[in-house]
Design a protein around this motif. Structure first.
Motif, PDB file in Angstrom:
ATOM      1  N   UNK A   1     -18.451 -19.910 -20.164  1.00 30.19           N
ATOM      2  CA  UNK A   1     -17.450 -18.921 -20.577  1.00 30.19           C
ATOM      3  C   UNK A   1     -16.815 -18.296 -19.340  1.00 30.19           C
ATOM      4  N   UNK A   2     -15.751 -18.933 -18.840  1.00 28.76           N
ATOM      5  CA  UNK A   2     -15.080 -18.424 -17.645  1.00 28.76           C
ATOM      6  C   UNK A   2     -14.420 -17.077 -17.861  1.00 28.76           C
ATOM      7  N   UNK A   3     -13.968 -16.817 -19.111  1.00 33.05           N
ATOM      8  CA  UNK A   3     -13.324 -15.541 -19.412  1.00 33.05           C
ATOM      9  C   UNK A   3     -14.295 -14.381 -19.239  1.00 33.05           C
TER      10      UNK A   3
ATOM     11  N   UNK B   1     -14.671 -13.585 -15.650  1.00 34.63           N
ATOM     12  CA  UNK B   1     -13.485 -12.895 -15.136  1.00 34.63           C
ATOM     13  C   UNK B   1     -13.502 -11.419 -15.518  1.00 34.63           C
ATOM     14  N   UNK B   2     -13.886 -11.120 -16.765  1.00 31.47           N
ATOM     15  CA  UNK B   2     -13.957  -9.733 -17.223  1.00 31.47           C
ATOM     16  C   UNK B   2     -14.940  -8.941 -16.359  1.00 31.47           C
TER      17      UNK B   2
ATOM     18  N   UNK C   1     -15.700  -7.788  -5.238  1.00 29.40           N
ATOM     19  CA  UNK C   1     -15.151  -7.963  -6.573  1.00 29.40           C
ATOM     20  C   UNK C   1     -14.023  -8.968  -6.580  1.00 29.40           C
ATOM     21  N   UNK C   2     -13.188  -8.941  -5.546  1.00 29.28           N
ATOM     22  CA  UNK C   2     -12.087  -9.893  -5.434  1.00 29.28           C
ATOM     23  C   UNK C   2     -12.632 -11.306  -5.248  1.00 29.28           C
ATOM     24  N   UNK C   3     -13.682 -11.433  -4.438  1.00 31.62           N
ATOM     25  CA  UNK C   3     -14.301 -12.742  -4.224  1.00 31.62           C
ATOM     26  C   UNK C   3     -14.820 -13.301  -5.549  1.00 31.62           C
ATOM     27  N   UNK C   4     -15.464 -12.441  -6.325  1.00 29.26           N
ATOM     28  CA  UNK C   4     -15.987 -12.871  -7.619  1.00 29.26           C
ATOM     29  C   UNK C   4     -14.864 -13.300  -8.559  1.00 29.26           C
TER      30      UNK C   4
ATOM     31  N   UNK D   1     -21.977 -19.916 -10.569  1.00 30.39           N
ATOM     32  CA  UNK D   1     -23.122 -19.403  -9.807  1.00 30.39           C
ATOM     33  C   UNK D   1     -22.677 -18.492  -8.670  1.00 30.39           C
ATOM     34  N   UNK D   2     -21.592 -18.868  -7.984  1.00 31.68           N
ATOM     35  CA  UNK D   2     -21.092 -18.044  -6.880  1.00 31.68           C
ATOM     36  C   UNK D   2     -20.492 -16.747  -7.401  1.00 31.68           C
ATOM     37  N   UNK D   3     -19.775 -16.822  -8.532  1.00 35.44           N
ATOM     38  CA  UNK D   3     -19.230 -15.597  -9.133  1.00 35.44           C
ATOM     39  C   UNK D   3     -20.356 -14.652  -9.509  1.00 35.44           C
ATOM     40  N   UNK D   4     -21.433 -15.198 -10.085  1.00 36.49           N
ATOM     41  CA  UNK D   4     -22.585 -14.382 -10.480  1.00 36.49           C
ATOM     42  C   UNK D   4     -23.234 -13.736  -9.254  1.00 36.49           C
TER      43      UNK D   4
END
Length: 346
Positions: A53-55, A58-59, A73-76, A100-103
């Protein structure tokens, strides 16, 4: 038919869930597993890919950006923005890596945000008791203002109010025929057409773009609230999608097509088909060298984030949060991987 990820009802024939953006897979006749045959005629059991769930990422990333730690936050957000695009292209390994990197950056951002808030609160409490107005109190005021803005931007951060700039007249900028040189010219060239932000939706309509109601836009009916903004996507006839900011300065709710567009965000995955060309001020394009971009846009007074995977630069108008350029570079080769431009008003 229900989405396997969010369990919401979805129409037959669609490739992506309109609710969560997950890839829609046909029901396997064999149940939980599908069988494929190798070159020697032996069957192998393979579990179907679990959509991501990419959305949702993003949220959470936008909330992290607004409430915790701006650079991380911008990196995520950058990695979150790649997830759905990678899944659409069948790159499930890449999508999992981006998730995984966003997390990871979400967790780091949250921890640093809590630590920073604790330090600021402690300094501010001490100085108030002493009756001293110093810089720490100013930071507390900034944090309170940011929290107030977060509340006005909606629960998920993908839409919100324009209260901070509604005292200014928000209208479409005069359109130009040539790309600007500086970042604060707020111009972008899409194929052979130059656009200045904010612009009327018809500038994108002329290029064959339509509002993608399956991705983005907080409102299910594709509406943007009065005096508000909403993040959404526009898609051309070739299937190329671009993330844009719909802004509605009027006092009545409007469809996205009736609003102004105040920003655009592009990453390397958006352009990998080679069927779309997007150029930013100073002839900057995805893949440009970091030194080249900094030379053209100038050294930035904003905090520069240097991470293991990416480096993040920001150029901002000192008077408003809503006029800025953010650029992300691959930390290994220094190439530009994502750039976001916003200008909500003159």
């Amino acid at each position: 038919m229900k989405c396997k990820f969010c369990k919401e009802e979805i129409p037959d024939g669609v490739k992506f869930c309109p609710m969560c953006g997950a890839v829609v897979q046909e029901e396997e006749k064999s149940g939980a597993y599908e069988y494929q045959y190798g070159t020697v005629g032996q069957s192998v059991c393979q579990s179907p890919q679990q959509p991501i769930n990419g959305t949702l990422y993003m949220v959470l990333s936008v909330l992290s950006l607004l409430m915790c730690c701006l650079p991380l936050g911008i990196v995520s957000i950058i990695f979150s923005g790649r997830i759905n695009a990678q899944q659409r292209n069948g790159d499930y390994d890449g999508a999992r890596d981006s998730a995984n990197k966003a997390k990871l950056f979400l967790i780091i951002s949250l921890v640093l945000g809590l630590v920073l808030d604790a330090v600021i609160f402690g300094l501010g409490y001490s100085n108030v008791n002493d009756g001293i107005m110093d810089i720490s109190e100013m930071k507390i005021d900034e944090e309170l203002t940011a929290d107030s803005e977060d509340e006005s931007r909606g629960e998920d951060g993908l839409d919100g109010d324009l209260d901070g700039i509604m005292d200014k007249e928000i209208k479409a900028a005069p359109q130009v025929s040539e790309l600007g040189a500086g970042w604060n010219s707020y111009t972008v060239q899409i194929n052979d057409h130059v656009i200045a932000f904010p612009c009327e939706y018809k500038q994108f309509d002329m290029l064959g773009f339509t509002v993608d109601e399956e991705i983005g836009l907080d409102s299910e009916d594709g509406m943007v609230s009065a005096g508000g903004y909403s993040i959404g996507y526009v898609t051309d006839k070739e299937g190329n999608s671009i993330m844009v900011d719909f802004i509605n300065p009027d006092d009545v709710e409007k469809k996205a097509e009736e609003c102004l567009i105040g920003g655009i965000s592009v990453n390397d995955y958006d352009l990998e088909s080679g069927k779309l060309t997007i150029i930013f001020p100073g002839n900057v394009q995805i893949g440009a060298d970091r030194e080249e971009v900094v030379k053209k846009y100038g050294e930035t007074d904003e905090e520069v984030y240097e991470g293991e995977d990416i480096a993040m630069y920001s150029w901002r108008d000192a008077d408003t949060y809503y006029s800025s350029v953010d650029a992300s570079f691959n930390a290994t080769n220094g190439k530009l991987t994502q750039i976001t431009m916003r200008n909500y008003g003159e």
